[in-house]
Design a protein around this motif. Sequence first.
Motif, PDB file in Angstrom:
ATOM      1  N   VAL A 225       5.053   5.920  11.783  1.00 16.87           N
ATOM      2  CA  VAL A 225       5.951   6.724  12.602  1.00 16.87           C
ATOM      3  C   VAL A 225       6.997   5.808  13.226  1.00 16.87           C
ATOM      4  N   LEU A 226       8.285   6.121  12.996  1.00 14.04           N
ATOM      5  CA  LEU A 226       9.364   5.418  13.682  1.00 14.04           C
ATOM      6  C   LEU A 226      10.023   6.413  14.636  1.00 14.04           C
ATOM      7  N   THR A 227      10.670   5.921  15.678  1.00 12.31           N
ATOM      8  CA  THR A 227      11.285   6.844  16.632  1.00 12.31           C
ATOM      9  C   THR A 227      12.803   6.744  16.602  1.00 12.31           C
ATOM     10  N   ARG A 228      13.423   7.820  17.130  1.00  9.83           N
ATOM     11  CA  ARG A 228      14.886   7.825  17.245  1.00  9.83           C
ATOM     12  C   ARG A 228      15.332   6.660  18.124  1.00  9.83           C
ATOM     13  N   GLY A 229      14.515   6.358  19.167  1.00  8.61           N
ATOM     14  CA  GLY A 229      14.816   5.249  20.069  1.00  8.61           C
ATOM     15  C   GLY A 229      14.946   3.937  19.317  1.00  8.61           C
ATOM     16  N   LEU A 230      14.114   3.750  18.318  1.00  3.93           N
ATOM     17  CA  LEU A 230      14.163   2.514  17.537  1.00  3.93           C
ATOM     18  C   LEU A 230      15.462   2.439  16.751  1.00  3.93           C
ATOM     19  N   MET A 231      15.831   3.581  16.142  1.00  4.75           N
ATOM     20  CA  MET A 231      17.069   3.614  15.357  1.00  4.75           C
ATOM     21  C   MET A 231      18.281   3.315  16.244  1.00  4.75           C
ATOM     22  N   ARG A 232      18.202   3.805  17.487  1.00  7.88           N
ATOM     23  CA  ARG A 232      19.314   3.615  18.419  1.00  7.88           C
ATOM     24  C   ARG A 232      19.442   2.141  18.786  1.00  7.88           C
TER      25      ARG A 232
ATOM     26  N   PRO B 241       0.836  -1.205   0.000  1.00 10.08           N
ATOM     27  CA  PRO B 241       0.000   0.000   0.000  1.00 10.08           C
ATOM     28  C   PRO B 241       0.866   1.248   0.000  1.00 10.08           C
ATOM     29  N   PRO B 242       0.309   2.403  -0.439  1.00 15.00           N
ATOM     30  CA  PRO B 242       1.062   3.668  -0.380  1.00 15.00           C
ATOM     31  C   PRO B 242       1.317   4.063   1.078  1.00 15.00           C
ATOM     32  N   LEU B 243       2.534   4.580   1.323  1.00 17.90           N
ATOM     33  CA  LEU B 243       2.935   4.865   2.713  1.00 17.90           C
ATOM     34  C   LEU B 243       3.612   6.211   2.816  1.00 17.90           C
ATOM     35  N   ARG B 244       3.608   6.768   4.025  1.00 22.51           N
ATOM     36  CA  ARG B 244       4.522   7.874   4.309  1.00 22.51           C
ATOM     37  C   ARG B 244       5.216   7.532   5.612  1.00 22.51           C
ATOM     38  N   VAL B 245       6.515   7.276   5.525  1.00 22.15           N
ATOM     39  CA  VAL B 245       7.271   6.867   6.704  1.00 22.15           C
ATOM     40  C   VAL B 245       8.109   8.035   7.199  1.00 22.15           C
ATOM     41  N   ARG B 246       7.973   8.336   8.508  1.00 20.65           N
ATOM     42  CA  ARG B 246       8.784   9.415   9.066  1.00 20.65           C
ATOM     43  C   ARG B 246       9.433   8.957  10.364  1.00 20.65           C
ATOM     44  N   VAL B 247      10.627   9.492  10.611  1.00 15.90           N
ATOM     45  CA  VAL B 247      11.285   9.225  11.882  1.00 15.90           C
ATOM     46  C   VAL B 247      11.164  10.498  12.723  1.00 15.90           C
ATOM     47  N   TYR B 248      10.747  10.343  13.984  1.00 12.99           N
ATOM     48  CA  TYR B 248      10.625  11.504  14.869  1.00 12.99           C
ATOM     49  C   TYR B 248      11.657  11.438  15.974  1.00 12.99           C
ATOM     50  N   ASP B 249      12.006  12.597  16.471  1.00  8.85           N
ATOM     51  CA  ASP B 249      13.016  12.686  17.524  1.00  8.85           C
ATOM     52  C   ASP B 249      12.368  12.381  18.875  1.00  8.85           C
ATOM     53  N   ILE B 250      12.003  11.120  19.068  1.00  8.81           N
ATOM     54  CA  ILE B 250      11.375  10.677  20.311  1.00  8.81           C
ATOM     55  C   ILE B 250      12.278   9.603  20.904  1.00  8.81           C
ATOM     56  N   PRO B 251      12.651   9.770  22.196  1.00  9.85           N
ATOM     57  CA  PRO B 251      13.640   8.848  22.763  1.00  9.85           C
ATOM     58  C   PRO B 251      13.118   7.418  22.958  1.00  9.85           C
ATOM     59  N   ILE B 252      11.825   7.254  23.290  1.00  9.76           N
ATOM     60  CA  ILE B 252      11.368   5.883  23.514  1.00  9.76           C
ATOM     61  C   ILE B 252      11.383   5.118  22.205  1.00  9.76           C
ATOM     62  N   MET B 253      11.634   3.804  22.308  1.00 11.61           N
ATOM     63  CA  MET B 253      11.714   2.983  21.118  1.00 11.61           C
ATOM     64  C   MET B 253      10.313   2.515  20.736  1.00 11.61           C
ATOM     65  N   ASN B 254       9.845   2.936  19.580  1.00  6.74           N
ATOM     66  CA  ASN B 254       8.521   2.468  19.156  1.00  6.74           C
ATOM     67  C   ASN B 254       8.344   2.683  17.673  1.00  6.74           C
ATOM     68  N   ALA B 255       7.261   2.086  17.162  1.00  8.69           N
ATOM     69  CA  ALA B 255       6.879   2.263  15.765  1.00  8.69           C
ATOM     70  C   ALA B 255       5.372   2.155  15.718  1.00  8.69           C
ATOM     71  N   PHE B 256       4.734   3.055  14.978  1.00  7.80           N
ATOM     72  CA  PHE B 256       3.272   3.029  14.884  1.00  7.80           C
ATOM     73  C   PHE B 256       2.836   3.059  13.441  1.00  7.80           C
ATOM     74  N   ALA B 257       1.715   2.383  13.199  1.00  8.74           N
ATOM     75  CA  ALA B 257       1.026   2.558  11.923  1.00  8.74           C
ATOM     76  C   ALA B 257      -0.267   3.302  12.230  1.00  8.74           C
ATOM     77  N   LEU B 258      -0.532   4.387  11.489  1.00 10.32           N
ATOM     78  CA  LEU B 258      -1.734   5.183  11.718  1.00 10.32           C
ATOM     79  C   LEU B 258      -2.646   5.056  10.506  1.00 10.32           C
ATOM     80  N   PRO B 259      -3.915   5.444  10.658  1.00 10.96           N
ATOM     81  CA  PRO B 259      -4.833   5.380   9.510  1.00 10.96           C
ATOM     82  C   PRO B 259      -4.265   6.160   8.337  1.00 10.96           C
ATOM     83  N   GLY B 260      -4.531   5.696   7.128  1.00  7.98           N
ATOM     84  CA  GLY B 260      -4.112   6.419   5.940  1.00  7.98           C
ATOM     85  C   GLY B 260      -2.691   6.099   5.498  1.00  7.98           C
ATOM     86  N   GLY B 261      -2.062   5.096   6.093  1.00  6.79           N
ATOM     87  CA  GLY B 261      -0.728   4.684   5.661  1.00  6.79           C
ATOM     88  C   GLY B 261       0.401   5.521   6.230  1.00  6.79           C
ATOM     89  N   PHE B 262       0.140   6.249   7.323  1.00 11.52           N
ATOM     90  CA  PHE B 262       1.206   7.007   7.976  1.00 11.52           C
ATOM     91  C   PHE B 262       1.930   6.106   8.968  1.00 11.52           C
TER      92      PHE B 262
END
Lengths: 358, 357
Positions: free
Chosen positions: A198-205, A175-196
């Motif tokens: 969200v990945l966090t800085r914590g996850l990258m770390r 499906p079409p997506l828009r993936v963004r990384v946010y400067d949030i320390p906790i490690m998480n990833a969310f899928a929101l309605p509409g293909g948004f």
Amino acid sequence: MAIEAVYFDGETARDNRVVVSLEASGLQFSGEDVPAQAWNLSGLTAVDPPHMGHALRLSHDGHAGARLSIRNDAFTQQLLIAAPHLKGGFHPKRALRLFLWIGGGLTILAALIYLTLNFAPQRLAVLLPDAWSKRVGEQMEASLVQNAKVCQTPDGEKAIAAMLANLADGSPDMPPLRVRVYDIPIMNAFALPGGFIVLTRGLMREASDPGEVAGVLAHEVGHVAHHHPEAQMIRIAGMQVLISVATGTSGGNNASSLAGLAAILKSTRDAEREADAYAVSMLSSARVDPMALKHFFEKILKEEGESSSSAFSNLGTLFSTHPVTTERIEQIKPLPAGVMLRPALSEEQWKDLKEICG
Amino acid sequence: MGRLAIVNFILNVVTLTIYRFWAKTNVRKHIWSCVHINGQPLEYTGRGIELFKGALIVFGLFVLPFVLVATFVSIALGPEHPALFAVYGLLYLLIFLLWGAALYRARRYQLSRTLWRGIRGTLAGSSMIYSLTYFGAMLARGMSLGWTTPVLNTVLQEQIIGDMRFGDLAFKFKGRAAPLYPTYALCWFLSLLALTIFAFLFGAEVAAFFGPEVQKVFDDIFKPDSEPTSDQIWTASTVIAILVFSFLAMFMVIPMLWAIYSAKELSTFATYTRAGNATFKLNATAGSLISLVIVNLLILIFTLGIGRPFIQQRLIRYMCDRLEVVGTIDVDRVLQSRAAMAHTGEGLADAFDLGVV
Ligand SMILES: [Zn+2]
């Protein structure tokens, strides 16, 4: 035994003196302006339960509105012996009818709750117009990240695009997506309605390998592909309105409050299973090693298991929204030996992604 | 009655309150039978199922559509879209518009299920007209800071009593609001005074509460694994006790003041009412009304709500014990009501009571 009683005919408010006697056929009575008549015993109903010293008021099936009021304890006692059902007490037939009505009411209630929570959301989610889910997803992303800044570097964005392209290889229906990384320390990833997504800085770390991020991303894509965020949103919206109607609270809708968001982000067990299955099949088609995702889950399970006692933070450190269980981990199997694996990102791109938040 | 109250309470809990319709009916049957007017008892002929169906209809026609629309809007436009507030605003407006109708229809249902001497009552008018009047009255009352209350109450009472019938006998209500005004003014100024005093007390209390010393005591007590000294506990509990007490006092004193006006209004309205050749007298006094309200409140608190039926009984007893019918109703000439009887009742009233929004 014949006694005096008072009779109301249900047509005028006037009280008529009558003489009543108890016969085999029932109560016979007549008075000056009341033609003689008989009320059979089985048709009698006591208006109130009989009390010695009080008048006994009687009505009769065949004479709606008419009332006979007897104020004679001896007579009342005789009548109660002849027609014991007047004493009141337990009525099996009436109790059954009551039971059926209330049972029906409870069934409707249960059906409504089931519809709101289980049946309707997943089915409606598929029908939801894209424009609607995009609008809601955007609002939710904004309230979710609060004022955390979005991490954007040209190379980092290129790396995300490359990872998506690698995952899409072999899965043309992504499906079409828009993936963004946010400067949030906790490690998480969310899928929101509409293909948004969200990945966090914590996850990258936490991720030690591009395959781990790719695995988590594929899992989130699985949620998007199955319309899980939309379904969860419909579920929560329906539930909130039901609750507000039932309790009389409300006014505004607080889906945007943290509690509301957390509820929306929390996936059901079935949804997790579906998203995992989607991720594994997507990774296999793309020839990216699913074992990286497995290792990542194991790492999380270990850390979460140790820290779960203090898990009182709002959004939860992460995989509280995608609960990791040993059962889920066991479902992830390595690819067959002959398959040529490839990395999810090149060394260069992985470095760019890691540094996307500076 | 005690047994009835407890059985009703248990069944209400077991059935997730669906039994309440039958519970209400049983309580009314009991209360009605205990009320005698000129030596003849009343009879309540309503049935639980009628109330249940009434509630189901309102749920289907009013509550459910609202739930669907609100959910739809929140999904279509997002949870924070202004349209959602418009939907809720519309619902509030609708509830205010229908509030009077709910009262009127509930009263009509109860009258049509009330027999005296075998004859039932009714309200012969339109609930929508009453509802509009009621809505207008609410607006006017708010805009005039309450000062139109006696006039508005008189108008509303005139409308509802004028619609009231016992069989084919019509009730009439005629009288002016002016005699109510001295009492109203007294209550209004007294409550203003009371509010001012409480505002002062409360302000002082809050100042103490958030003053540095008291604040420090609270901070110390609520620190994890603190061991407060008896002095600290004493200070804290005094502050909390005064706070709770002043709140309670405010909630008790203001209604008590207004009982003076209510008593005046009740007895005045009774003298304005006629049925045939009969007029009415209600011996309501502020003192008796206050003690009625306080005892009811205590019953409610100490029985944890289970004693609600007793409260209703006490209210109705109060009215009936103090109501005197002057003159006679020519019962020979009162014919049975020909008004159609609704098969369901009180749906709206039940929905509002439950707190739909
Ligand atoms: Zn998930």
